[in-house]
Design an enzyme around this catalytic site. Structure first.
Site, PDB file in Angstrom:
ATOM      1  N   LYS A  10       0.860  -1.194   0.000  1.00 47.74           N
ATOM      2  CA  LYS A  10       0.000   0.000   0.000  1.00 47.74           C
ATOM      3  C   LYS A  10       0.900   1.250   0.000  1.00 47.74           C
ATOM      4  CE  LYS A  10      -3.663  -2.755   1.946  1.00 47.74           C
ATOM      5  NZ  LYS A  10      -4.900  -2.839   2.738  1.00 47.74           N
ATOM      6  N   HIS A  95      -8.386  -3.148  -6.361  1.00 48.19           N
ATOM      7  CA  HIS A  95      -8.347  -3.240  -4.897  1.00 48.19           C
ATOM      8  C   HIS A  95      -9.508  -2.423  -4.327  1.00 48.19           C
ATOM      9  CE1 HIS A  95      -7.084  -2.887  -0.754  1.00 48.19           C
ATOM     10  NE2 HIS A  95      -6.307  -3.929  -0.970  1.00 48.19           N
ATOM     11  N   GLU A  97      -9.673  -0.457  -1.962  1.00 53.94           N
ATOM     12  CA  GLU A  97      -9.326   0.936  -1.650  1.00 53.94           C
ATOM     13  C   GLU A  97      -9.388   1.806  -2.899  1.00 53.94           C
ATOM     14  OE1 GLU A  97      -5.676  -0.010   0.389  1.00 53.94           O
ATOM     15  OE2 GLU A  97      -6.854  -0.972   1.974  1.00 53.94           O
ATOM     16  N   GLU A 166     -10.994 -10.388  -1.261  1.00 54.23           N
ATOM     17  CA  GLU A 166     -10.689  -9.563  -0.093  1.00 54.23           C
ATOM     18  C   GLU A 166     -11.969  -8.956   0.453  1.00 54.23           C
ATOM     19  OE1 GLU A 166      -6.282  -8.250  -0.086  1.00 54.23           O
ATOM     20  OE2 GLU A 166      -7.443  -6.714  -1.118  1.00 54.23           O
ATOM     21  N   SER A 210      -6.493  -9.084   6.699  1.00 57.23           N
ATOM     22  CA  SER A 210      -5.970  -9.446   8.022  1.00 57.23           C
ATOM     23  C   SER A 210      -5.376 -10.849   8.079  1.00 57.23           C
ATOM     24  CB  SER A 210      -7.045  -9.261   9.101  1.00 57.23           C
ATOM     25  OG  SER A 210      -7.453  -7.901   9.161  1.00 57.23           O
TER      26      SER A 210
END
Ligand code: 13P
Length: 248
Positions: A10, A95, A97, A166, A210
């Protein structure tokens, strides 16, 4: 199939920090072949550094995004051909994000996957539901819609992509999906890939959210979890190497 463990740094790192992190990882491998395939996805300015540090090693590298455009007047964008110039093997696309903070739609993500493949880069196409979507019973519908867009765009090259599941609620929260929760979504994704390619078993389906040194083994033991996309734990050499070892 040998597992694939990908670090997603990231927006973290610096020349100095990257160098110590990579050297600690290479030192930890001590010239031995890792139990899983390995890759690190860095911010674009550091791809040249990774190329320098990792060429000839067992660790591949990649980008965290790629432009959906080929070239030209797209200020701030980085093209797939540019990534290939730095010998990137992978590019993460879609992703959560990027979907969340940059408004990337399924069709933009699909175009990015296609650009990557056209340049000889393996796209790591991310899918995943939000907590609200899971609670509304929409998990399967959401991930299938996200993956369908990519499959539609890459068509006969579907067996050449990597998929990452994810769940958004598990990213950076410490709240990992249970191995059973993850496996059930991975099985759905495998089925969807099977309808698009003769070799669904060749496609790595990674879990991300995680994942860490303590929970990696139980996740990677699931039949359709072929690896991991690791955020926080990829910034610590020992933790990342433990995840890589858990893929044995
Ligand atoms: P964390 O491992 O920090 O939860 O991040 C997962 C992720 O988003 C990897 O792409």
């Amino acid at each position: 199939m040998k597992k694939l463990i990908v670090g997603n740094w990231k927006m973290n790192g610096s020349l100095a920090a990257n160098q110590s992190l990579v050297q600690a990882m290479l030192g930890g491998l001590a010239g031995q072949a890792p139990a899983s395939h390995m890759a690190l996805c860095a911010p674009s300015p550091y791809l040249a550094q990774l190329q320098l540090l990792l060429t000839g090693s067992a660790i591949a590298w990649g980008a965290q995004d790629v432009s959906s455009q080929e070239q030209g007047a797209f200020t701030g964008e980085v093209s797939a051909v540019m990534l290939k110039d730095f010998a990137c093997r992978y590019a993460i696309v879609g992703h959560s994000e990027r979907r969340q903070y940059h408004g990337e739609t399924d069709s933009v993500v699909a175009a990015k996957a296609q650009r990557a493949l056209a340049a000889g880069i393996t796209p790591i196409a991310c899918v995943g539901e939000t907590l609200a979507e899971r609670e509304a019973g929409q998990t399967e519908v959401v991930v299938k819609r996200q993956l369908a867009a990519v499959i539609h765009a890459v068509a006969h090259c579907t067996s050449e992509i990597v998929v990452a599941y994810e769940p958004v609620w598990a990213i950076g929260t410490g709240q990992t999906a249970t191995p059973e929760q993850a496996q059930s979504v991975h099985a759905v994704l495998r089925g969807q890939i099977a309808a698009a390619t003769e070799h669904p078993e060749r496609v790595h389906i990674l879990y991300g959210g995680s994942m860490n040194a303590a929970n990696a083994a139980s996740l990677l033991a699931q039949p359709d979890i072929d690896g991991g996309l690791i955020g926080g734990a990829s910034l610590k050499a020992a933790d990342f190497l433990q995840i890589v070892a858990a893929g044995a």
